[in-house]
Design a protein around this motif. Structure first.
Motif, mmCIF file in Angstrom:
data_model
loop_
_atom_site.group_PDB
_atom_site.id
_atom_site.type_symbol
_atom_site.label_atom_id
_atom_site.label_comp_id
_atom_site.label_asym_id
_atom_site.label_seq_id
_atom_site.Cartn_x
_atom_site.Cartn_y
_atom_site.Cartn_z
ATOM 1 N N ASP A 32 0.456 5.861 -12.777
ATOM 2 C CA ASP A 32 0.722 5.578 -11.562
ATOM 3 C C ASP A 32 2.318 5.824 -10.893
ATOM 4 O O ASP A 32 2.238 6.061 -9.907
ATOM 5 N N SER A 40 2.887 5.633 -4.854
ATOM 6 C CA SER A 40 1.881 6.253 -3.954
ATOM 7 C C SER A 40 1.490 5.013 -3.066
ATOM 8 O O SER A 40 2.020 4.022 -2.994
ATOM 9 N N ASP A 42 -0.901 3.074 -2.810
ATOM 10 C CA ASP A 42 -1.433 2.209 -3.556
ATOM 11 C C ASP A 42 -0.542 1.118 -3.732
ATOM 12 O O ASP A 42 -0.693 -0.196 -3.898
ATOM 13 N N GLN A 43 0.663 1.514 -4.216
ATOM 14 C CA GLN A 43 1.838 0.626 -4.560
ATOM 15 C C GLN A 43 2.686 0.208 -3.380
ATOM 16 O O GLN A 43 3.621 -0.584 -3.481
ATOM 17 N N GLY A 48 -1.808 -0.834 -0.300
ATOM 18 C CA GLY A 48 -2.829 -1.113 -1.038
ATOM 19 C C GLY A 48 -2.569 -2.236 -1.989
ATOM 20 O O GLY A 48 -3.095 -3.136 -2.578
ATOM 21 N N ARG A 50 -1.239 -2.720 -4.750
ATOM 22 C CA ARG A 50 -2.039 -2.479 -6.003
ATOM 23 C C ARG A 50 -0.983 -2.475 -7.208
ATOM 24 O O ARG A 50 -0.074 -1.350 -7.092
ATOM 25 N N ALA A 98 -3.998 -0.558 -13.593
ATOM 26 C CA ALA A 98 -3.704 -0.553 -12.218
ATOM 27 C C ALA A 98 -4.432 -1.687 -11.649
ATOM 28 O O ALA A 98 -5.687 -2.229 -11.936
ATOM 29 N N GLY A 99 -3.942 -2.678 -10.883
ATOM 30 C CA GLY A 99 -4.437 -3.833 -10.100
ATOM 31 C C GLY A 99 -4.335 -4.976 -10.822
ATOM 32 O O GLY A 99 -4.956 -5.990 -10.466
ATOM 33 N N SER A 102 -3.032 -8.354 -9.193
ATOM 34 C CA SER A 102 -3.721 -8.847 -7.920
ATOM 35 C C SER A 102 -3.532 -10.141 -7.650
ATOM 36 O O SER A 102 -3.623 -10.672 -6.429
#
Length: 185
Positions: A32, A40, A42-43, A48, A50, A98-99, A102
């Motif tokens: 990632d 991205s 997501d980060q 996101g 994530r 990834a994640g 959380s």
């Protein structure tokens, strides 16, 4: 002189590792985070939030656990910004999906400890630089640690964890992604 992001190197705060004793490195890769590339959505905190996938190898014999951090040295705070701090990851674990950051501890091995980031939460807090502040660097670091339990508990601050890592890191590896929010964005 400027780096790949176009920001003057002379004005950039040092990386956190520059204040620590030198130790060997090992290999850290991510599906990632592209070294020097932009994170991205997501980060990103609003996108996101994530944590990225991380995988490592080549760490020294005698490693008994790992710690993972994400730090933004470019945050306009005078002390940077901690986005993620997790430690007491067993030595047999060499990858986080990834994640994993959380906050629910899913994807993290049993016994791993999250401390509060600078958002005040025990999870990965994504990139959120001020609009128009230019590109910020997000330094994802994995530390090979010489003990199974680093010492602090979940109530410790990132600085206290960093203090312990200064004395117990056998090696460390990092990958740096960047992110910026344009002025007016």
């Amino acid at each position: 002189m400027s780096d790949a992001s176009g920001v003057s190197e002379q004005k950039r705060p040092p990386l956190p590792h520059e204040f620590l004793p030198p130790v060997p490195s090992f290999t850290l890769v991510s599906d990632d985070v592209v070294p020097g590339g932009e994170l991205s959505g997501d980060q990103v905190h609003a996108g996101g939030n994530r944590s990225p996938h991380l995988r490592w190898e080549g760490f020294p014999e005698g490693t008994k656990s790992f710690a993972v951090t994400c730090f933004d040295p470019d945050a306009p705070t005078g002390s940077g910004f901690w986005h993620w701090v997790v430690f007491d990851i067993p030595a047999g674990v060499t990858e986080l999906p990834a994640g994993a950051g959380s906050g629910k501890m899913e994807g993290l091995p049993e016994g791993a400890v999250h401390v509060r980031n600078d958002y005040g939460t025990r999870d990965f807090g994504g990139a959120a630089p001020p609009a128009g502040d230019g590109p910020h660097r997000y330094v994802f670091t994995v530390y090979a640690v010489d003990r199974e339990k680093l010492g602090p508990d979940a109530e410790a601050s990132p600085a206290v964890v960093g203090f312990h890592l200064r004395f117990h890191a056998l090696a460390r590896a990092h990958v740096i992604g960047t992110y910026e929010v344009p002025a007016g964005g």
